[in-house]
Design a protein around this motif. Sequence first.
Motif, PDB file in Angstrom:
ATOM      1  N   UNK A  69       0.824  -1.210   0.000  1.00  0.00           N
ATOM      2  CA  UNK A  69       0.000   0.000   0.000  1.00  0.00           C
ATOM      3  C   UNK A  69       0.860   1.263   0.000  1.00  0.00           C
ATOM      4  N   UNK A  70       2.067   1.158   0.542  1.00  0.00           N
ATOM      5  CA  UNK A  70       2.985   2.294   0.586  1.00  0.00           C
ATOM      6  C   UNK A  70       4.001   2.259  -0.547  1.00  0.00           C
ATOM      7  N   UNK A  71       3.866   1.276  -1.444  1.00  0.00           N
ATOM      8  CA  UNK A  71       4.756   1.116  -2.594  1.00  0.00           C
ATOM      9  C   UNK A  71       6.213   0.970  -2.158  1.00  0.00           C
ATOM     10  N   UNK A  72       6.409   0.161  -1.103  1.00  0.00           N
ATOM     11  CA  UNK A  72       7.755  -0.100  -0.595  1.00  0.00           C
ATOM     12  C   UNK A  72       8.170  -1.532  -0.906  1.00  0.00           C
ATOM     13  N   UNK A  73       9.326  -1.674  -1.552  1.00  0.00           N
ATOM     14  CA  UNK A  73       9.947  -2.983  -1.686  1.00  0.00           C
ATOM     15  C   UNK A  73      10.856  -3.248  -0.500  1.00  0.00           C
ATOM     16  N   UNK A  74      11.395  -4.449  -0.436  1.00  0.00           N
ATOM     17  CA  UNK A  74      12.280  -4.843   0.663  1.00  0.00           C
ATOM     18  C   UNK A  74      13.693  -5.001   0.113  1.00  0.00           C
ATOM     19  N   UNK A  75      14.620  -4.170   0.598  1.00  0.00           N
ATOM     20  CA  UNK A  75      16.010  -4.328   0.170  1.00  0.00           C
ATOM     21  C   UNK A  75      16.611  -5.583   0.790  1.00  0.00           C
ATOM     22  N   UNK A  76      16.216  -5.882   2.038  1.00  0.00           N
ATOM     23  CA  UNK A  76      16.654  -7.107   2.717  1.00  0.00           C
ATOM     24  C   UNK A  76      15.902  -7.206   4.043  1.00  0.00           C
ATOM     25  N   UNK A  77      15.955  -8.380   4.632  1.00  0.00           N
ATOM     26  CA  UNK A  77      15.558  -8.569   6.019  1.00  0.00           C
ATOM     27  C   UNK A  77      16.850  -8.769   6.805  1.00  0.00           C
ATOM     28  N   UNK A  78      17.095  -7.895   7.788  1.00  0.00           N
ATOM     29  CA  UNK A  78      18.344  -7.939   8.542  1.00  0.00           C
ATOM     30  C   UNK A  78      18.108  -8.491   9.941  1.00  0.00           C
ATOM     31  N   UNK A  79      18.873  -9.505  10.290  1.00  0.00           N
ATOM     32  CA  UNK A  79      18.841 -10.122  11.620  1.00  0.00           C
ATOM     33  C   UNK A  79      20.001  -9.557  12.423  1.00  0.00           C
ATOM     34  N   UNK A  80      19.714  -9.019  13.610  1.00  0.00           N
ATOM     35  CA  UNK A  80      20.742  -8.343  14.384  1.00  0.00           C
ATOM     36  C   UNK A  80      20.975  -9.035  15.721  1.00  0.00           C
ATOM     37  N   UNK A  81      22.238  -9.241  16.043  1.00  0.00           N
ATOM     38  CA  UNK A  81      22.658  -9.707  17.374  1.00  0.00           C
ATOM     39  C   UNK A  81      22.008 -11.038  17.758  1.00  0.00           C
ATOM     40  N   UNK A  82      21.976 -11.967  16.814  1.00  0.00           N
ATOM     41  CA  UNK A  82      21.448 -13.307  17.079  1.00  0.00           C
ATOM     42  C   UNK A  82      22.462 -14.329  16.571  1.00  0.00           C
ATOM     43  N   UNK A  83      23.595 -14.435  17.243  1.00  0.00           N
ATOM     44  CA  UNK A  83      24.690 -15.280  16.779  1.00  0.00           C
ATOM     45  C   UNK A  83      24.341 -16.762  16.897  1.00  0.00           C
TER      46      UNK A  83
END
Length: 323
Positions: free
Chosen positions: A76-90
């Motif tokens: 609805x906002x015409x936004x694509x996804x550059x990536x899904x980033x996972x942080x600090x989950x080693x």
Amino acid sequence: MPHTAEDWPIGAALLQFPGSSPEGGSVQDAPASTWAAVLGEVAAEGFDHVDLTDSWLRPGDLSASRREELAHTLKSLELGISAVSVTRRSVIDPDPAVAEDNLAYLLRTVDAAADLGATVVCAGLHRPLTPAQRDALWFWHEPGAADPEGDERTWALAVERLRAVGERAAHHGLRLSLEMYEDTYLGTPESAVRLVRDIGLPDVGLNPDLGNLVRLHRPVRPWEELLRPVLPYVDYWHVKNYHRDFDPATGAYFTVPAPLEGGVIDYRRAVELVLRAGFEGPICTEHYGGDGLGVSARNRDYLRRLLAAKLPPADASRGEGRP
């Protein structure tokens, strides 16, 4: 077709948005209207892509119906996804139970990213901030957790688990990008390249987030020495910059966030190098402090100017790829 300067996917990171809603609840459990309020700000700043940073919202922990709500909100906002980033989950956290939980979470996130139409999942080996880091003005002023040096068993476990994630990503047609971060097995270009080579999958590469390294209050190598060895493996790119200074009289280091064109990293040169190496992946603009989204938008516009100046003609070679 190769990207142009105008359509290159450049997403905004969501680091500056908290994981709690204005009402005090979790963004994870909030109605889609709460998500739309944040993502609407991203779109209002002129972005057509967003990095779904999981410090704000965890796609891997959304039910299928809630992922559909998120997908509808983005559309609805015409936004694509550059990536899904996972942080600090080693996946090699010293606590075996935590490490196994992080692996399961990362695999779920890959599945969710595929459902949402992303092309890249970005992950790393950095761990949660320490109490001292949380109390510091800027968290990088204090040392964080470190991976054990020379521990081949832990190294092999990292290879095994990240290979499993890479295989899951490839099954969905996604790429896995590993974020360079200090004091982890992705903390130097040599170690990062070794890790990717040991994983041995064509769809696993590196995110050379140089800002993570040049901001440290200790000696660091020149940014170009950090970038050049990893160039053939770059498949995603977090970009941010820092002012950096050193006082030899006291031994004190000074670093603070800077706009992309103003810090110690020369992104005009860096963009030239990654393009020459054949990079065609998405980019994410990050910035800590102040109006991080506004600075990220300024950085996006700067990047598009650089891309317009540096991209080769459409019929020219885009590089040889990884060796």
